[in-house]
Design an enzyme around this catalytic site. Structure first.
Site, PDB file in Angstrom:
ATOM      1  N   SER A 190     -26.865 -15.004 -31.710  1.00  0.00           N
ATOM      2  CA  SER A 190     -27.812 -15.105 -30.597  1.00  0.00           C
ATOM      3  C   SER A 190     -27.736 -13.904 -29.664  1.00  0.00           C
ATOM      4  O   SER A 190     -28.607 -13.730 -28.804  1.00  0.00           O
ATOM      5  CB  SER A 190     -27.553 -16.384 -29.798  1.00  0.00           C
ATOM      6  OG  SER A 190     -26.255 -16.355 -29.215  1.00  0.00           O
ATOM      7  N   ARG A 192     -28.197 -10.865 -30.429  1.00  0.00           N
ATOM      8  CA  ARG A 192     -29.124  -9.818 -30.887  1.00  0.00           C
ATOM      9  C   ARG A 192     -28.414  -8.469 -31.037  1.00  0.00           C
ATOM     10  O   ARG A 192     -28.919  -7.425 -30.610  1.00  0.00           O
ATOM     11  CB  ARG A 192     -30.312  -9.701 -29.940  1.00  0.00           C
ATOM     12  CG  ARG A 192     -31.171 -10.958 -29.880  1.00  0.00           C
ATOM     13  CD  ARG A 192     -32.357 -10.786 -28.934  1.00  0.00           C
ATOM     14  NE  ARG A 192     -33.154  -9.610 -29.270  1.00  0.00           N
ATOM     15  CZ  ARG A 192     -34.047  -9.564 -30.241  1.00  0.00           C
ATOM     16  NH1 ARG A 192     -34.238 -10.629 -30.994  1.00  0.00           N
ATOM     17  NH2 ARG A 192     -34.733  -8.465 -30.467  1.00  0.00           N
ATOM     18  N   LEU A 493     -25.022  -0.191 -53.170  1.00  0.00           N
ATOM     19  CA  LEU A 493     -23.996  -1.229 -53.288  1.00  0.00           C
ATOM     20  C   LEU A 493     -24.368  -2.452 -52.475  1.00  0.00           C
ATOM     21  O   LEU A 493     -25.032  -2.363 -51.466  1.00  0.00           O
ATOM     22  CB  LEU A 493     -22.645  -0.674 -52.818  1.00  0.00           C
ATOM     23  CG  LEU A 493     -22.211   0.630 -53.485  1.00  0.00           C
ATOM     24  CD1 LEU A 493     -20.879   1.094 -52.926  1.00  0.00           C
ATOM     25  CD2 LEU A 493     -22.124   0.464 -54.998  1.00  0.00           C
TER      26      LEU A 493
END
Length: 493
Positions: A190, A192, A493
């Protein structure tokens, strides 16, 4: 059998099928970062609308554009000199991946947060050796290994990495950053932090006068240049059935599956052997020339890169599967001329199996780079010519004709050779104890996937370029039955 037994059997089949689907999604890259949406958390579309990437139009198709940089030309002097602002309570940390304690922190963060299914049944198991191999390619900058820590405890809670790579997109070759391992702790989604990490690695890359990047994701962002599909080849049917990876077909038996997916006991191509350091110049020349056939490819400007990616992860000791081995590279040496005519390789990325009474690790191999000279005219093939490809050339030394540019006879020769090479490398993987061998529809993989008994996964991998307009590039996921190669020649990868 009474109705209750029948219902129980049906429920068990459903349970195993769902469990297998979860594991397939992990191997496919569809479930990532441990988030409930099962997607790779590379930032929301709102964030990407502010970035120099091609934008998706209202029709869902990218607007017609000229290939090249999106942003106006800049210099490092135009770049902010200070790191971006983090939420209160967090601080930036440059990670020394060569330091055992710091690399262990990254390993723990990735293993616990980077990829897992919602029920915590499976997790990618990144070893310290894998991270060193992946993040210390020639020319790497420690400053591009970026972490976020909790100020009070110094706990590592987020990470993103970049390494230098030279990319050719059709006729243009340019330096870029390969961005990978973006990971935020599950409890901090949350905050960000993902967009902040992307902006910070972009800033540090720009400070070195590099303005483009390549990255992949299992979700659709603005805007993929191409898309590949995952395929899987069963090497250990009893184990894969036991852990729920492969269902046991109705009316079949484990013994039948073992027979179906068996491989010969020894490689069959004359001169097929493990790659050695003295092979690097020939392998480098062959690989560069082979990759020139694709619309987007890693340039491999010098042999140091070739040696790193194909040999530095070979591990310690000799014979069988070595201690700390992460990459397997094999070549074919012509018995008469002693020239290297073929290369094939794979790397290991296991997954931890959670909550299973018997098995704790799924040993997964992933197809890496390969090359063969059968696609070239006999007079100019690496096995029949003393002309070397310049490892340090700024542009492609052979005209990029694009895969699929060969005539029907050459395509058939390529298909036959790739099937032989893949059959032999599957034997090596089986002998090394791998349970499953994975491959995407990139390179010329479509020419061998079906014949070598690879099954389609339900995941797709999208390729992206940052600050580079690019017409769509075929990722081969529509043409597996036609055995048409893709135009993507970069293995990430």
């Amino acid at each position: 059998m009474d109705s209750s037994d029948s219902k129980a059997a049906t429920d068990e089949e459903i349970r195993r099928a769902l469990k297998a689907a979860d594991l397939m999604k992990i191997l496919d890259g569809k479930i990532a970062l441990g988030n409930k949406s099962g997607t790779k958390n590379l930032g929301e579309h709102k964030f990407w609308k502010t970035q120099p990437v091609p934008q998706i139009t209202g029709s869902g198709a990218p607007a017609p554009i000229e290939e090249g940089p999106i942003d106006d030309p800049k210099t490092p002097a135009d770049v902010r000199q200070e790191p971006g602002v983090l939420p209160a309570g967090f601080e930036w940390s440059t990670i020394d991946i060569n330091d055992e304690e710091q690399s262990k922190e990254v390993y723990v963060l990735l293993c616990e947060n980077y990829v897992e299914d919602d029920d915590a049944m499976f997790r990618f198991n990144y070893s310290r050796e894998f991270l060193l191999w992946a993040l210390t390619a020639p020319g790497y900058l420690p400053d591009w290994h970026i972490g976020v820590r909790v100020q009070k405890t110094k706990k590592l809670v987020a990470f993103i990495s970049g390494i230098k790579i030279d990319i050719r997109v059709r006729a243009k070759t340019f330096p870029a950053a390969e961005i990978n391992f973006l990971c935020v702790h599950k409890k901090l989604r949350s905050k960000r932090l993902a967009p902040v990490l992307i902006k910070e690695v972009t800033r540090r890359v720009n400070l070195t006068n590099i303005w483009q990047a390549i990255y992949t994701a299992g979700v659709i962002l603005p805007t993929p240049i191409g898309t590949c599909r995952y395929f899987h080849r069963n090497l250990n049917p009893p184990k894969l059935v036991d852990i729920g990876f492969s269902p046991l077909p109705r009316g079949s038996t484990i013994a039948r599956l073992v027979q179906q997916y068996s491989v010969p006991s020894h490689p069959r191509i004359p001169g097929f052997r493990e790659m050695k350091k003295e092979d690097v110049p020939q392998v480098g020349a062959l690989l560069r020339r082979y990759l020139d056939r694709f619309d987007v490819a890693q340039a491999f400007r010098d042999d140091d890169e070739v040696e790193h990616w194909l040999l530095s992860g070979q591990g310690k000791e000799v014979g069988g599967r070595r201690v700390e081995q992460v990459v397997w590279a094999y070549v074919v040496e012509d018995p008469t001329t002693h020239r290297i005519t073929d290369l094939i390789s794979f790397y290991a990325l296991p997954s931890t199996i959670m909550k299973h009474p018997k098995h704790n690790l799924l040993n997964a191999a992933y197809m890496f780079y390969y090359a063969t000279d059968v696609v070239f005219p006999p007079s100019s093939s690496s096995a029949n010519s003393d002309v070397d490809v310049d490892a340090n050339a700024g542009e492609s030394s052979v005209a990029a004709v694009g895969t699929g540019g060969e005539d029907a006879k050459t395509k058939k020769k390529l298909e036959t050779r790739l099937n032989a090479l893949t059959a032999d490398i599957l034997i090596i993987a089986k002998q090394a104890g791998f349970d499953v061998f994975n491959a995407l529809t990139l390179l010329d993989n479509n020419m061998f996937l079906q014949e070598q008994k690879f099954g389609p996964g339900d995941g797709y991998l999208n390729y992206y370029l940052y600050n580079w307009n690019c017409a769509p590039i075929d990722g081969g996921h529509h043409s597996t039955t036609a055995k048409q190669g893709s135009k993507i020649g970069v293995v990430m990868l």
